[in-house]
Write a protein that holds these residues in place. Structure first.
Motif, PDB file in Angstrom:
ATOM      1  N   TYR A   1      -8.474  -3.452  -0.825  1.00  0.00           N
ATOM      2  CA  TYR A   1      -8.432  -2.157  -0.138  1.00  0.00           C
ATOM      3  C   TYR A   1      -7.696  -1.127  -0.993  1.00  0.00           C
ATOM      4  O   TYR A   1      -8.118   0.023  -1.088  1.00  0.00           O
ATOM      5  CB  TYR A   1      -7.758  -2.291   1.228  1.00  0.00           C
ATOM      6  N   LYS A   2      -6.621  -1.555  -1.635  1.00  0.00           N
ATOM      7  CA  LYS A   2      -5.843  -0.649  -2.486  1.00  0.00           C
ATOM      8  C   LYS A   2      -6.705  -0.108  -3.627  1.00  0.00           C
ATOM      9  O   LYS A   2      -6.648   1.085  -3.943  1.00  0.00           O
ATOM     10  CB  LYS A   2      -4.616  -1.389  -3.034  1.00  0.00           C
TER      11      LYS A   2
ATOM     12  N   VAL B   1      -5.777  -6.934   0.983  1.00  0.00           N
ATOM     13  CA  VAL B   1      -4.936  -5.737   0.831  1.00  0.00           C
ATOM     14  C   VAL B   1      -5.103  -5.160  -0.571  1.00  0.00           C
ATOM     15  O   VAL B   1      -5.255  -3.945  -0.737  1.00  0.00           O
ATOM     16  CB  VAL B   1      -3.452  -6.057   1.126  1.00  0.00           C
TER      17      VAL B   1
ATOM     18  N   LEU C   1       0.812  -1.221   0.000  1.00  0.00           N
ATOM     19  CA  LEU C   1       0.000   0.000   0.000  1.00  0.00           C
ATOM     20  C   LEU C   1       0.844   1.269   0.000  1.00  0.00           C
ATOM     21  O   LEU C   1       0.300   2.372  -0.027  1.00  0.00           O
ATOM     22  CB  LEU C   1      -0.929   0.019   1.225  1.00  0.00           C
TER      23      LEU C   1
END
Length: 91
Positions: free
Chosen positions: A53-54, A50, A16
């Protein structure tokens, strides 16, 4: 790499482009869910979570930038072309 492999906080933060401390904050705010704690108390997260979410973060950034541009246009900030850098004179 397996999309559902588990990542350490450091690995997930690197994906991220944030610090591990900020990633822990995301976990505490429940923006991301920890999936596993190893016997050594290491927190893990799924790579797929992840990456999802990115993508959500990029979409929010894009929407925010569009809102800023629209507001600037409504205020007339794009009405005049910039002819060059401002000339600041010291007295």
């Amino acid at each position: 790499m397996d999309k559902d492999e588990s990542l350490t906080i450091k690995e997930a933060a690197k994906l991220l482009f944030v610090s591990p401390a900020h990633f822990r904050t995301l976990l505490q705010k429940s923006d991301l869910a920890a999936i596993q704690e190893t016997p050594e108390s290491d927190v893990r997260v799924l790579r797929s979570a992840v990456l999802e979410y990115k993508e959500q973060m990029r979409a929010r950034q894009k929407a925010g930038l569009k809102e800023m541009m629209d507001a600037s246009e409504r205020l007339g900030l794009y009405d005049q072309e910039i002819e060059g850098p401002p000339n600041h004179k010291k007295d």
